[in-house]
Scaffold this motif. Structure first.
Motif, PDB file in Angstrom:
ATOM      1  N   GLU A  23     -20.115-104.444  35.781  1.00 45.34           N
ATOM      2  CA  GLU A  23     -20.226-105.823  36.263  1.00 45.34           C
ATOM      3  C   GLU A  23     -19.269-106.152  37.406  1.00 45.34           C
ATOM      4  N   ASP A  24     -18.014-105.713  37.334  1.00 46.87           N
ATOM      5  CA  ASP A  24     -17.050-106.046  38.377  1.00 46.87           C
ATOM      6  C   ASP A  24     -17.427-105.422  39.725  1.00 46.87           C
ATOM      7  N   ILE A  25     -17.907-104.190  39.687  1.00 47.22           N
ATOM      8  CA  ILE A  25     -18.336-103.523  40.928  1.00 47.22           C
ATOM      9  C   ILE A  25     -19.618-104.180  41.460  1.00 47.22           C
ATOM     10  N   ALA A  26     -20.536-104.519  40.571  1.00 48.50           N
ATOM     11  CA  ALA A  26     -21.774-105.186  40.977  1.00 48.50           C
ATOM     12  C   ALA A  26     -21.477-106.543  41.624  1.00 48.50           C
ATOM     13  N   THR A  27     -20.487-107.253  41.096  1.00 45.29           N
ATOM     14  CA  THR A  27     -20.092-108.542  41.675  1.00 45.29           C
ATOM     15  C   THR A  27     -19.564-108.355  43.089  1.00 45.29           C
ATOM     16  N   ASP A  28     -18.708-107.353  43.283  1.00 47.31           N
ATOM     17  CA  ASP A  28     -18.168-107.074  44.617  1.00 47.31           C
ATOM     18  C   ASP A  28     -19.272-106.713  45.611  1.00 47.31           C
ATOM     19  N   ILE A  29     -20.186-105.859  45.173  1.00 46.80           N
ATOM     20  CA  ILE A  29     -21.290-105.432  46.048  1.00 46.80           C
ATOM     21  C   ILE A  29     -22.184-106.616  46.401  1.00 46.80           C
ATOM     22  N   ALA A  30     -22.492-107.452  45.424  1.00 49.26           N
ATOM     23  CA  ALA A  30     -23.349-108.620  45.665  1.00 49.26           C
ATOM     24  C   ALA A  30     -22.688-109.575  46.663  1.00 49.26           C
ATOM     25  N   THR A  31     -21.394-109.719  46.576  1.00 48.81           N
ATOM     26  CA  THR A  31     -20.666-110.603  47.499  1.00 48.81           C
ATOM     27  C   THR A  31     -20.749-110.079  48.930  1.00 48.81           C
ATOM     28  N   ILE A  32     -20.525-108.796  49.106  1.00 45.57           N
ATOM     29  CA  ILE A  32     -20.551-108.208  50.448  1.00 45.57           C
ATOM     30  C   ILE A  32     -21.971-108.171  51.020  1.00 45.57           C
ATOM     31  N   ALA A  33     -22.979-108.044  50.171  1.00 47.27           N
ATOM     32  CA  ALA A  33     -24.364-107.882  50.625  1.00 47.27           C
ATOM     33  C   ALA A  33     -24.928-109.125  51.297  1.00 47.27           C
ATOM     34  N   GLU A  34     -24.292-110.282  51.086  1.00 48.73           N
ATOM     35  CA  GLU A  34     -24.697-111.524  51.750  1.00 48.73           C
ATOM     36  C   GLU A  34     -26.163-111.884  51.496  1.00 48.73           C
ATOM     37  N   GLY A  35     -26.613-111.727  50.265  1.00 54.95           N
ATOM     38  CA  GLY A  35     -27.956-112.131  49.906  1.00 54.95           C
ATOM     39  C   GLY A  35     -29.045-111.135  50.253  1.00 54.95           C
ATOM     40  N   ASN A  36     -28.693-109.934  50.648  1.00 57.15           N
ATOM     41  CA  ASN A  36     -29.653-108.912  51.051  1.00 57.15           C
ATOM     42  C   ASN A  36     -29.650-107.793  49.999  1.00 57.15           C
ATOM     43  N   TYR A  37     -30.741-107.699  49.232  1.00 60.29           N
ATOM     44  CA  TYR A  37     -30.796-106.713  48.155  1.00 60.29           C
ATOM     45  C   TYR A  37     -30.841-105.274  48.691  1.00 60.29           C
ATOM     46  N   VAL A  38     -31.496-105.064  49.802  1.00 60.96           N
ATOM     47  CA  VAL A  38     -31.560-103.722  50.400  1.00 60.96           C
ATOM     48  C   VAL A  38     -30.151-103.279  50.803  1.00 60.96           C
ATOM     49  N   LYS A  39     -29.396-104.203  51.392  1.00 61.01           N
ATOM     50  CA  LYS A  39     -28.011-103.892  51.759  1.00 61.01           C
ATOM     51  C   LYS A  39     -27.179-103.627  50.501  1.00 61.01           C
ATOM     52  N   ALA A  40     -27.443-104.374  49.434  1.00 63.78           N
ATOM     53  CA  ALA A  40     -26.722-104.175  48.171  1.00 63.78           C
ATOM     54  C   ALA A  40     -27.004-102.779  47.606  1.00 63.78           C
ATOM     55  N   LEU A  41     -28.256-102.348  47.675  1.00 58.67           N
ATOM     56  CA  LEU A  41     -28.587-100.994  47.206  1.00 58.67           C
ATOM     57  C   LEU A  41     -27.858 -99.940  48.026  1.00 58.67           C
ATOM     58  N   SER A  42     -27.833-100.134  49.332  1.00 56.88           N
ATOM     59  CA  SER A  42     -27.128 -99.203  50.207  1.00 56.88           C
ATOM     60  C   SER A  42     -25.638 -99.182  49.884  1.00 56.88           C
TER      61      SER A  42
END
Length: 181
Positions: A23-42
Motif C-alpha cells: 500500500e505505501d509504495i502504491a500510494t507513492d506511485i499513484a501520487t507521482i502518476a498524476e492521474g495517469n494509470y499507464v504512467k502508474a504501471l510504468s
C-alpha cells in the motif's frame, strides 16, 4: 477526446490488485502518476529506478550546495559525486535523459513547496524529505535560470553531446545560481 485524470485512490487500489504492490509504495506511485494509470504501471515497473534517481539527485545537490556555501573540499566531495553521477552514463543515453527529467521534476516540486502550494507537489515520502533539505536554495529569483539550464542540458543530451561535459557544466551553473540567491 479529453479523458479526466483518475483519482490517486483508484490508481493505488488498482495497483495493489493488479501488481500486488504494498500500500505505501502504491500510494507513492499513484501520487507521482498524476492521474495517469499507464504512467502508474510504468512507474511500478521502475520502482527501484526512482529510488536510484533520488539517491543520485540527493548526492548531486548535496555537493552543489556544499560548494555554493564555500565549505571545504572534503564536504563538497566533487570527485566522488562526479563518479556517482557518471555511473548513470554507463546505463545509456536514456538513463541520462531520465536523470535530467527527474531533476526538472524535483526543481518544480522545490519551487511549489516554496510557494506553499503543497497540493500541487507530486512526490513520494522519501522525495519530500529530500525536498525539505534543499528548499532554502530554491527561490523565485533563481527558478527561471535553474529550469532553463536543466532544460538546456537535456536538449544537449538529446543531441548526443557528451554527458560528462554537460553534467559538469550544469553542476557549476546550478552552483552559481545558488551562490547568487
Amino acid at each position: 477526446v479529453k479523458i479526466p485524470p483518475i483519482s490517486d485512490t483508484i490508481i493505488k487500489e488498482q495497483l495493489m490488485v493488479d501488481k500486488n504492490i504494498p500500500e505505501d509504495i502504491a500510494t507513492d506511485i499513484a501520487t507521482i502518476a498524476e492521474g495517469n494509470y499507464v504512467k502508474a504501471l510504468s512507474l511500478s515497473e521502475e520502482n527501484n529506478e526512482i529510488h536510484h534517481l533520488l539517491t543520485a539527485y540527493n548526492i548531486f545537490l548535496r555537493s552543489i550546495t556544499s560548494y555554493a556555501q564555500n565549505l571545504d573540499l572534503k564536504q563538497v566531495n566533487y570527485l566522488q559525486t562526479q563518479d556517482y553521477i557518471l555511473n548513470i552514463k554507463k546505463d545509456g543515453k536514456e538513463a541520462c535523459k531520465q536523470f535530467l527529467r527527474y531533476m526538472l521534476r524535483m526543481f518544480r516540486n522545490e519551487l511549489l513547496l516554496n510557494l506553499q502550494v503543497k497540493e500541487l507537489v507530486k512526490a513520494t515520502k522519501e522525495e519530500y524529505d529530500c525536498l525539505d533539505t534543499y528548499r532554502s536554495f530554491f527561490t523565485l529569483k533563481n527558478a527561471q535560470p535553474l529550469l532553463q539550464d536543466c532544460s538546456q542540458a537535456l536538449y544537449h543530451i538529446e543531441r548526443n553531446c557528451n554527458f560528462s561535459i554537460v553534467i559538469t557544466d550544469l553542476y557549476f551553473k546550478i552552483a552559481q545560481h545558488f551562490i547568487k540567491r
